[in-house]
Scaffold this motif. Structure first.
Motif, PDB file in Angstrom:
ATOM      1  N   UNK A 217       0.657  -1.068  -0.017  1.00 47.64           N
ATOM      2  CA  UNK A 217       0.132   0.376   0.122  1.00 47.64           C
ATOM      3  C   UNK A 217       0.959   0.771  -0.177  1.00 47.64           C
ATOM      4  N   UNK A 218       2.079   1.118   0.006  1.00 48.72           N
ATOM      5  CA  UNK A 218       2.873   2.402   0.915  1.00 48.72           C
ATOM      6  C   UNK A 218       3.679   2.819  -1.211  1.00 48.72           C
ATOM      7  N   UNK A 219       5.283   2.819  -0.855  1.00 44.70           N
ATOM      8  CA  UNK A 219       6.200   3.041  -1.296  1.00 44.70           C
ATOM      9  C   UNK A 219       6.836   1.618  -1.799  1.00 44.70           C
ATOM     10  N   UNK A 220       7.254   2.345  -3.647  1.00 44.12           N
ATOM     11  CA  UNK A 220       7.830   1.074  -3.796  1.00 44.12           C
ATOM     12  C   UNK A 220       9.281   1.208  -4.238  1.00 44.12           C
ATOM     13  N   UNK A 221      10.589   0.701  -3.432  1.00 43.96           N
ATOM     14  CA  UNK A 221      12.431   1.068  -3.484  1.00 43.96           C
ATOM     15  C   UNK A 221      13.180   0.149  -4.287  1.00 43.96           C
ATOM     16  N   UNK A 222      13.642   0.378  -5.271  1.00 42.41           N
ATOM     17  CA  UNK A 222      14.716  -0.896  -5.667  1.00 42.41           C
ATOM     18  C   UNK A 222      15.676  -0.680  -6.356  1.00 42.41           C
TER      19      UNK A 222
END
Length: 441
Positions: free
Chosen positions: A294-299
């Motif tokens: 539901x939040x943010x995605x970092x990769x």
């Protein structure tokens, strides 16, 4: 003849020697540069992991203070000059760490002063944690969030019935385990607190169907063969879930009410994250695994798109109920006397022990169908094999031995301190079939 042969021998010329030295020097420089780069990259990864683990410990400490029921407020102060935070006059971070870019808001979007008594309503918190070497980790989370659960009205609300119906194996505030395997493929394990990597032997496997952890969870693995959960089960984490080094096999659906960090683990089924997700370089997701968040995605920018495509953002996600059964109090002392319990002695087959604080240090080769109840702690060492029920509603169970079979109910947790044991589930009904004979109210 010999003199002529010796005179015709030709040595290495100066030019050949210089070329050889030059080639060797070039190879040495290249090897040194590769080694130096590898060490720098290794140190950089370790520093990043250290900052992440420190952030998890900070959030765990903050949440514990924020959610304890002994008071309605607590002292908070952020010094913008030093970057340090104190809570109740105690430093929040370990030495060498400081905070930057901090933002704190209540749920009504009002920001408190950064040196005042904080009330215990949910806090929306953002900050950057900086280590002594300059490595940084960004945090965006909620302190004091209420987990959304679905009501589960199936079965009885009686604690004994809950143990039987859900095949509860371990129930308490913590678990630490140095052995190779916790075996309970159809059972339930409830940990009402944090479960961090230092509490679990890196190569240990937990073969338990339903795992509930009411706190932050960090798992490191030293073995590619180790596993957590079963394919038919589920793991529910009411906090952040951090999966670090090692190809640990994570079976079953996973529900995370917090942030999710995934580095090396193998994910086999769906993950539902009520928070942010960060992917590192080397995760493995099966063909049927999807991560909803539901939040943010970092990769990393260069991460394989086949992996990234398995992470799908949702406005809301599925939730699972968390068991809320307080451990019941013990029956009166007279009840234990009338039902054949003794106050101590050596552990033997079919023995029932009731003690203020029980300890057994003498060698026990084997004892089965044992029930040990303590008003305080239960400390067992030098055990060959033991089966039965260990019940410490006001304390902890410490075990050192080769094997244990049965179940453990202990408010302050089950701690395997030595002996490399295998721990195996067996339902409480096997030892206490008559509800009138259970030792608690």
């Amino acid at each position: 003849m010999i003199r002529r042969f010796a005179n015709n021998e030709r040595g290495i010329t100066l030019i050949e020697l210089l070329i050889t030295i030059a080639i060797f020097s070039l190879i040495s420089i290249l090897a040194f540069n590769v080694l130096t780069t590898s060490l720098k990259q290794k140190n950089k990864v370790e520093d990043h992991i250290d900052v992440r683990q420190e952030a998890n410990l900070i959030l765990a400490k903050w949440r514990q203070i924020h959610e304890e029921e002994s008071s309605t407020t607590y002292g908070f102060c952020y010094n913008s000059d030093t970057g340090l935070i104190t809570i109740n006059s105690q430093l929040l971070a370990s030495e060498g760490y400081h905070f930057e870019d901090i933002s704190i808001k209540y749920s009504n979007d009002i920001s408190p002063n950064y040196c005042e008594a904080f009330s215990k309503q949910p806090l929306f918190v953002e900050f950057t944690l900086v280590g002594s070497n300059g490595d940084q980790f960004e945090v965006d989370t909620i302190i004091g969030r209420e987990i959304k659960v679905t009501e589960n009205n199936e079965g009885s609300t009686d604690f004994f019935d809950y143990l039987v119906e859900h095949k509860v194996f371990i129930y308490g505030n913590s678990l630490s385990f140095t052995g190779p395997l916790i075996e309970g493929p159809s059972s339930t394990m409830v940990i009402k607190g944090d479960f961090l990597s230092e509490q679990l032997n890196g190569g240990a496997s937990i073969n338990v169907q339903n795992i509930y952890i009411d706190g932050h969870t960090t798992i490191n693995s030293s073995s590619d063969d180790s596993y957590f959960g079963t394919n038919a089960g589920k793991t529910i984490v009411n906090g952040n879930l951090t999966l670090l080094n090692g190809k640990r096999n994570m079976y079953g659906d996973i529900y995370v009410n917090g942030d999710f960090y995934l580095k090396d683990a193998k994910i086999y089924k769906n993950v539902y994250v009520n928070g942010n997700v960060e992917i590192d370089w080397t995760p493995t997701l099966s063909s049927e695994a999807i991560v909803y968040y539901t939040g943010t995605l970092k990769y990393p920018k260069e991460l394989n798109n086949n992996i990234v495509s398995k992470f799908i953002k949702k406005s809301s996600i599925a939730t699972e109920s968390f068991p809320e059964y307080p451990i019941p109090s013990l029956k009166p002392d007279k009840w234990f006397e009338d039902n054949g319990y003794v106050s101590g002695g050596t552990i033997t087959n079919n023995k029932k022990i009731f003690s203020n604080d029980y300890r057994s240090d003498s060698w026990v080769a084997s004892a089965s169908n044992v029930i040990i109840v303590s008003k305080g702690n239960i400390n067992l060492s030098n055990i060959g094999s033991l089966s039965g029920v260990l019940f410490a509603p006001n304390g902890e169970v410490n075990f050192s031995g080769a094997s244990f079979e049965g179940l453990i109910i202990a408010r302050d947790g089950f701690h395997v301190t030595g002996g490399w044991p295998k721990v195996t589930f067996k339902n409480i009904e096997h030892y206490i079939s008559n509800p009138d004979k259970i030792p608690f109210n």
